[in-house]
Every structure is written in C-alpha cells, then in structure tokens.
Design a protein around this motif. Structure first.
Motif, PDB file in Angstrom:
ATOM      1  N   UNK A 153     -20.038  15.057  92.988  1.00 47.32           N
ATOM      2  CA  UNK A 153     -19.372  14.849  91.494  1.00 47.32           C
ATOM      3  C   UNK A 153     -18.428  15.487  91.123  1.00 47.32           C
ATOM      4  N   UNK A 154     -18.188  15.700  89.710  1.00 54.67           N
ATOM      5  CA  UNK A 154     -17.027  15.693  89.516  1.00 54.67           C
ATOM      6  C   UNK A 154     -16.591  16.481  88.400  1.00 54.67           C
ATOM      7  N   UNK A 155     -15.753  17.062  87.929  1.00 55.56           N
ATOM      8  CA  UNK A 155     -16.063  17.741  86.522  1.00 55.56           C
ATOM      9  C   UNK A 155     -14.995  18.405  86.047  1.00 55.56           C
ATOM     10  N   UNK A 156     -14.898  17.496  84.124  1.00 57.64           N
ATOM     11  CA  UNK A 156     -14.310  17.808  83.235  1.00 57.64           C
ATOM     12  C   UNK A 156     -14.543  18.110  82.141  1.00 57.64           C
ATOM     13  N   UNK A 157     -13.713  19.374  81.831  1.00 56.81           N
ATOM     14  CA  UNK A 157     -14.162  20.259  80.451  1.00 56.81           C
ATOM     15  C   UNK A 157     -12.873  20.165  79.220  1.00 56.81           C
ATOM     16  N   UNK A 191     -18.153  17.548  81.227  1.00 55.23           N
ATOM     17  CA  UNK A 191     -19.402  16.649  81.835  1.00 55.23           C
ATOM     18  C   UNK A 191     -19.297  16.469  82.774  1.00 55.23           C
ATOM     19  N   UNK A 192     -19.949  16.232  84.156  1.00 56.91           N
ATOM     20  CA  UNK A 192     -20.304  16.097  85.291  1.00 56.91           C
ATOM     21  C   UNK A 192     -20.396  14.924  85.568  1.00 56.91           C
ATOM     22  N   UNK A 193     -19.894  14.248  85.668  1.00 57.21           N
ATOM     23  CA  UNK A 193     -20.524  13.062  86.432  1.00 57.21           C
ATOM     24  C   UNK A 193     -21.061  13.357  87.978  1.00 57.21           C
ATOM     25  N   UNK A 194     -22.779  12.879  88.706  1.00 58.81           N
ATOM     26  CA  UNK A 194     -22.393  12.809  90.263  1.00 58.81           C
ATOM     27  C   UNK A 194     -23.133  11.313  90.823  1.00 58.81           C
ATOM     28  N   UNK A 198     -24.998  11.325  84.041  1.00 56.30           N
ATOM     29  CA  UNK A 198     -23.605  12.117  83.579  1.00 56.30           C
ATOM     30  C   UNK A 198     -24.442  12.961  82.852  1.00 56.30           C
ATOM     31  N   UNK A 209     -24.468  15.958  80.441  1.00 58.37           N
ATOM     32  CA  UNK A 209     -23.196  16.920  79.557  1.00 58.37           C
ATOM     33  C   UNK A 209     -23.947  18.214  79.400  1.00 58.37           C
ATOM     34  N   UNK A 254      -8.917  20.171  88.687  1.00 56.51           N
ATOM     35  CA  UNK A 254      -8.290  19.211  88.092  1.00 56.51           C
ATOM     36  C   UNK A 254      -9.882  18.483  88.644  1.00 56.51           C
ATOM     37  N   UNK A 255     -11.055  18.402  88.214  1.00 59.04           N
ATOM     38  CA  UNK A 255     -11.395  17.657  88.694  1.00 59.04           C
ATOM     39  C   UNK A 255     -11.561  17.433  89.913  1.00 59.04           C
ATOM     40  N   UNK A 256     -11.305  17.314  90.920  1.00 51.43           N
ATOM     41  CA  UNK A 256     -11.272  16.297  92.004  1.00 51.43           C
ATOM     42  C   UNK A 256     -12.533  16.914  92.818  1.00 51.43           C
ATOM     43  N   UNK A 257     -13.121  15.363  93.104  1.00 50.71           N
ATOM     44  CA  UNK A 257     -14.720  15.278  93.789  1.00 50.71           C
ATOM     45  C   UNK A 257     -14.771  16.692  94.234  1.00 50.71           C
TER      46      UNK A 257
END
Lengths: 448, 448
Positions: free
Chosen positions: A257-261, A295-298, A307, A309, A421-424
């Motif tokens: 996964x990777x996440x961004x806030x 937001x998180x993408x897996x 995705x 939310x 920094x959104x690293x997987x």
C-alpha cells in the motif's frame, strides 16, 4: 520467539485449524457471554444479546462508573439477572475471565486495550469477539496471530458493515458474476466525527469541544489518536466488505500500500468556530497530526487495486464510498447506481434499486424481520447472531484472526507510508501461505 | 544546457513575461491561423474558427488524404476560401510555418508530434495552441519550457474542460469561499474508450477491433500507447480544472505523486468478445501494458491532496469524477450534489442544481447562446474564443507552457512510479520558482 514456543504454536495451529471446523467439536445450546467494555458500543451488543434466549450475559468488566450504571439499568429494564460486574481498574477483566470462565467474550474497549484483552481470551481458550479498529503497530497484528495459533479457540473480528444489506446484495452480485472479473475497488470511512471527537463531557454527540479527561465516551480516548497519528486510522468498515468481494486471505492477498495525507484543518477549525470553543480554548492550542483527508491505495496479489478514503474531520455526509468494478461493469454507492454491460443503457448509469431487491442476500431475506430496530440499519443483528452461532460451535469465524491482523495492519503501514513521503509499504502475509488454500466462509448459506 | 543558451533563455524569459501581458503590445483585429493535424479534433477546431469573422484559416498541414478531403469539404460547404494544404509527409508543417507565416497555429496531431511541432512554432515566434495530452517523458516538458523561454510569443495549452459550465460554476464557488480552504480534490478521465481504440479502419467509433495501420482516426495511433505504457495516460481533463481550483503554478505547486495500476483485462476482452474479433484475431494476440484502472495520488505545496482516476478500458458511464472538498464543505459531480456546512441539512447531500444557476460563471452567462452547438457541451466554443482573443493580443494564456509542462509530466512520472512499485516521484518545478508570484488569469472577468 523461542524455539519451544514456536513448536507449541505450530502444534496448536494444526489443532486449531482442524478441530473447531468439525461440527462434532461443540455446539452448545446455551452460551455464557462476558463483555469487556460497557461503553456505548458494548451496551449496543448487550442490548442485542439480551433479546436472545440462547445467551446469558454473565459478567462485564469496565472501570467506568457511569457506563456500568447505564449497563445495569438495561438488565433491570428487561427483568434479567444482573451480570457480575468487574470495575476495579483496567485489568479487572482478567479476574473476570478467570473467575467466571465465560464461553465467549465480546471486547468493546478503547483501541489500545484490544490486543492485550484478545490475547488474554485466546490464552484462556475463550472464544473472543473483538470490536474493530486499526492496529497501533504491525506488531499488534503478529501478537494476535501468535496468540490464535497457540489457542484451541478462535477470534471473531466483529466487522459489522460486511452485513450491510446493500453490501451483501452486491456480494451476491459479485458471486453471480454480474461484474465479471473484479479489477478495482474503493471504500473507506467518510464520516464527520467532529461532534464525536469533541463533546461537553456529559452528552456524547455534538455538545462541546472537550476531549480526553474532560470528554465523554469516544471523545475520552479516540481524539488522542488524531493528535498523535497521521494515517488510515479506521480501515475495517471499508476493507472488510471489499475483502469479501475479492477473497482476501482466501485465494488472494494484499501485497502493498501507499498513503497520502492532506493538511490538517478540520478539528482545529471546529474548536475555534464552536460556540463553546474559540481561539483561547485549551482544545484550540492542540496540534492535530491527522490529515483531514487520508487516501490509501492498496494492491492485491491477483492484480486488483483498492482505494481507501479516510475523511472524518470535515463537514460532509456519511459515505463509505464503495465502488466495485469488474470487466463487465461497476457499482457505486454514492449515486446508488450501477452499470452492467449488455444490460444497462450504453455509457449510462442505472439505479441499483431493482438489483438490490433481486440480489437481496438469502440471510437478509430470512432474518430481515428480526433485524428491525437493531443498530446501524439492522446489520448489528446479523453480526451478533453470526458471532453467537459461531461461538456456540467454537467454529472458525468468517472474519478470523488473519483478517483482523491484515486489516488492522493497514493503519500502522499507512502511517509509515505517510511519514516516509508516501513510500510503498509491504503488507505482511499473516497467514504464512495459508491464504492460497483457505476457503471463504462468509455468507455462503442462509444459516447464520 | 550551455551557459550561453541559458543567458539567452533568461533574457528572453524576462521579455516574454513583460511584453505580451501589456495590452499595447499587440491586438490584431484579424488573425491568420494555420492548423497542424486535420483529424477529427482538428476539424472540430476549424469548424469553430470558420464561424468567426476575426479569423482566417489560411493553411493546414496533415499527410492524411481522407482527413484532408473532409477538411476541405468544410470550407466548401461554408463557401470559404480553401486553405493552403501541406500534405507531403509528416514534416511538411515546417514548410507551412515558414511559407505562410501564420499569426497563430493550432496543433491537433497524434501525441508524439506535439512537442516537436510546438517547439517549431515557438522558435518562429508563432503563437501556438497545443492540444492536450500527457507527455511521453519528463524531458518533453523541459523542451517546451526551454522553447518558450527563448521565444517572444506564447504556448496556449488547449484544455477545454476548464471551460465546462459546472466546472466554471464551481470555480466561482471556490473563489467566493463556499467550500472554505480547499483540502482534497479528485478528478480523472473515466471514459470507456474501447470503441475508440478499436474500429474497422473506416468508421471512427464502435465499428471493429482493428488498430494501428488497420485502424482509423485515434485507433491508428492512440491504441499503441496502451500497449507500450502503463500510467496515467490522459491527465489534463482532470488536473486542468483542479489546477484552477487550487492555483497550481500560481501560489501553489504539485510536489510529488505516486501511482498504482490494476491488472489489464478490458482491451483484450473487448477484442475477444467482439463479433468481429475472437480468440484468433490478431488484435487478441497483443499484450496490453495499460492497467484497466490507474490511480494517482498527488500532493501540493500548500497541503492539498489530489486523487486522479484513469479508467478507459472497461464498460462504464463517462465521468471525470470531480470532488472539490474544503473546510466548509464539498461538491462531487458523480451525484451532482454538494454539502455546505450551515446551509445544507446536517450530514446530508443537497442537489447542486440551484447552486449551478446561482454561481453560473459570468463568461457562461454572457456567451452561452454563442456556445450552443459547439463541441463537448459548448465548452469548445469558450476554449477557441479564449485562444483566439489571447492570440490576437499575443497575451500570456491562462494555461501556459508551465501548466502544459506540469500537467504533461504527470504521465511519465506515473509510469515511473508504477514501474517502481508505486514509489513516490518528485514533480519538477518547471517555473523555476515563478509559481510563488505568478497570478491566476483564468476566467477572472467575463471578457474572454
């Protein structure tokens, strides 16, 4: 982990896998249940348990005086024998487990107690229903898995949204191949919790801007997570249903996964703009780490993307934001619509209303009348019923410890990703390879 | 880059920045326009140009015989003098630029020609309108920026969706602070292009399963990108409007992104299941790299997050999937609804219908009658009008070379991210710091 405990665990693992799935193993007609945590969520469970004639709520454990008083009132109102209460501090639940020896336990405590309490139940071979939350660390997940594998009983992860009527109808559609091979899914927790995370210390919702020691119910403990942490803090209501659709830990698994806030504004603004708050209020001096939108993408072993939310600090309507998309079409809950190639008008949405009736899950058809009035639109009835029936049989639950471990791990991994920094981040295979052979058992019949 | 060209560029940059924004600089009443690329998109632009009395389409360049024939027919039908056609191969456009010396050029060619052709125009100081696409590399973006900075004229990046009526009404709402401080945005390109990427070589849409040499119109060249590439291939219709909402390159900038792609099934399935296709059709032997669903998360200097959806290979209704969310509320286009704190019912959606009327942008109020019948719901009228009026004044456009560079870079950076397992990628500051001081000029009046 020492070698000896490893050997013990693997032996217990084999036993745990074989014995409880055998229907001969156990099928109690009457279940003695204890509840750890008698806050509002625990009271909701107790309310449903008290309606059943196959269950006795024998004991509770919670140090909170007000919550205990309210709980005992529920028994009084129904004319039911009061449970033995265990109120002497946070660890009086241990005394309860050892003294009362309940057949099953439901845990509905603040998040930080979940793992310790579930492990205590598993160590005592007491069937345990654990309320949902994200993990505090990836180690939380491993602790649960290790405890399960050393135990002769099971952990049922109490994810209620899997039982939501539309969610189950869509599961029915997925299994009947309406959407074809699934490709992309979305879900989440989009719920304006500002009036939950802050209150006046007396009324749980929309009553003030205090929290922590001065707060009541969830404001007492949940808000602190928004101060310390920045991540997908509440993943299960989203990932639970999605996991059923694409068979996570049952032929498929989450790989990374990777996440961004976003920036954090909502909680601070709420305090400042509230009639009881203002710039000078102590709660306005707090620095909230949690981004307003996370937001998180897996990605999954079988190639699907998800995705998620997380959106709990801004004014907005409630929405879990489901999207279920495959090679033949898709459903979205925001517009209550779907599109199925060859059936729906080309390039057009179609209301999902008729489909929800046609594909209504057999469980709902059978028990809808019983679910009336139960919490969260009736789905809590199905959850508690499923928990009780599985516990009576000491049966491996549809959402087991590996699901709990996997879903909970999303939270600390998303925190790590954001911090980097959104690293997987790799998602561990908590099943140790069992995901390739474990079958789905959720809602495969209309039994429970 | 050598020192001398650096000095030349920075000098040209200063000139380019100051002169064209001065209204005295130029304001032609009549514009000679040439069009490179007379495919269906180029024809759409020509159709709009031919309706104007301040423009003469003096020349075209395209080697495609059928498209040229169709284009000339448009002039004939209107009784307008035919343009000089330049059809001798892919680089006959250079002869056109030098021989005709048009005041302005519109480029509507396959993506791989965009940068070369735009640079050729800028080198000749010819005002250039470049059709939108994602870049083939980050270097594409730098090439455009360098050419711009050495030129005395401008590049107008022809992003039409910025002019969509609801998109502009929402821009109006954003600027009037209806949503408060913006926090999170979503957008994308969700458009079932299967019937565009494949055809029968004669009819552009929904006519067969051929592509490349055997295909017609976009199937001729666009499909190959789905074979070679896996990324956010068409970012501008989403990021263009969002960039206006949060002032990208005008007080804010994109700092980094991460992308994730699902498996690829849609294009192959389309060929296999099509009446003219099947398992043995040559198009069924092709391996498509493009994941059916590509999701990209972007973060901004000012703390906003953006989610972009690319979804062009599965059966679905058209949707750009806009979400504009701030501290006071949010709008989503999927359910045509918004929620504004204090105005909308608590925790409830409200139809956006009345808001769209109240906040209708002054430009639309003024020109809606003229836009009737123009492409894509009228927005192409506004785009071409804006292009022509800016070109007449040799004015810096609302979507300039730095926007083109930034938006186009999303494509190769998303490809890189996916190739590296969703590793975050930095987005270069193509403005070299100018983003801190450059003002927004898009739709600040009702002039053009």
């Amino acid at each position: 982990m020492k070698r000896r405990s490893f050997i013990q665990n693997t032996t217990a693992l084999s036993a745990g896998l074989l014995l409880p799935t055998s229907p001969q193993y156990s099928n109690k007609s009457q279940l003695k249940i204890a509840v750890i945590g008698t806050g509002l969520r625990g009271q909701g469970h107790i309310d449903l348990l008290l309606r059943r004639d196959d269950v006795t709520v024998v004991a509770t454990a919670d140090p909170d005086t007000r919550m205990n008083r309210e709980t005992l009132q529920m028994f009084k109102d129904r004319g039911v024998t009061a449970p033995k209460t265990h109120t002497k501090g946070n660890r009086d639940y241990l005394r309860m487990l050892d003294a009362e020896r309940p057949d099953a336990v439901i845990i509905a405590t603040p998040w930080k107690w979940h793992v310790e309490q579930a492990v205590a139940c598993l160590e005592r071979n007491i069937y345990v229903g654990l309320e949902v939350a994200g993990g505090l660390s990836v180690n939380d997940s491993w602790q649960l898995v290790r405890a399960q594998e050393a135990s002769s009983t099971h952990l049922y992860f109490l994810e209620n949204v899997c039982f939501r009527r539309d969610v189950m109808a869509v599961l029915n559609m997925v299994r009947q191949d309406l959407f074809g091979e699934l490709i992309h899914l979305e879900c989440g927790y989009q719920h304006d919790l500002r009036g939950v995370k802050f209150n006046d210390g007396k009324t749980p919702y929309n009553s003030g801007v205090d929290f922590g020691e001065k707060g009541y119910s969830e404001a007492k403990w949940r808000t602190q997570h928004s101060i310390n942490r920045n991540g997908e803090l509440y993943p299960t209501h989203g990932i639970g249903p999605v996991a059923q659709y694409i068979n996570i830990n049952r032929g498929n698994r989450l790989t990374h996964l990777t996440s961004m806030a976003s920036k954090s504004r909502g909680l601070h603004n709420y305090v400042v703009n509230h009639p009881k708050g203002g710039e000078d209020h102590p709660s306005a001096q707090v620095d909230f780490s949690l981004g307003d939108k996370v937001t998180t993408m897996l990605r999954c072993h079988n190639g699907e993307t998800i995705v998620m939310h997380h959106d709990t600090s801004l004014p907005r309507p409630y929405s879990l934001g489901f999207r279920v998309q495959g090679t033949k079409g898709l459903w979205m809950d925001l517009n209550d619509s779907l599109h199925i190639e060859g059936t729906s008008p080309t390039h057009r949405w179609e209301s999902d209303e008729d489909y929800m009736k046609t594909y209504d899950h057999p469980l709902w058809k059978k028990y809808a009348h019983k679910a009336e009035g139960a919490g969260h639109g009736g789905m809590d009835y199905f959850l508690v019923n499923s928990f009780v029936e599985h516990a009576k049989r000491v049966e491996r639950p549809p959402f087991d410890v590996y699901d709990a471990a996997t879903w909970m791990a999303i939270t600390p991994l998303s925190e790590q990703s954001i911090a980097m920094g959104s690293m997987p981040q790799a998602i561990p295979d908590f099943t140790n390879g069992q995901w390739t052979t474990t079958p789905s058992t959720f809602a495969v019949s209309d039994e429970y």
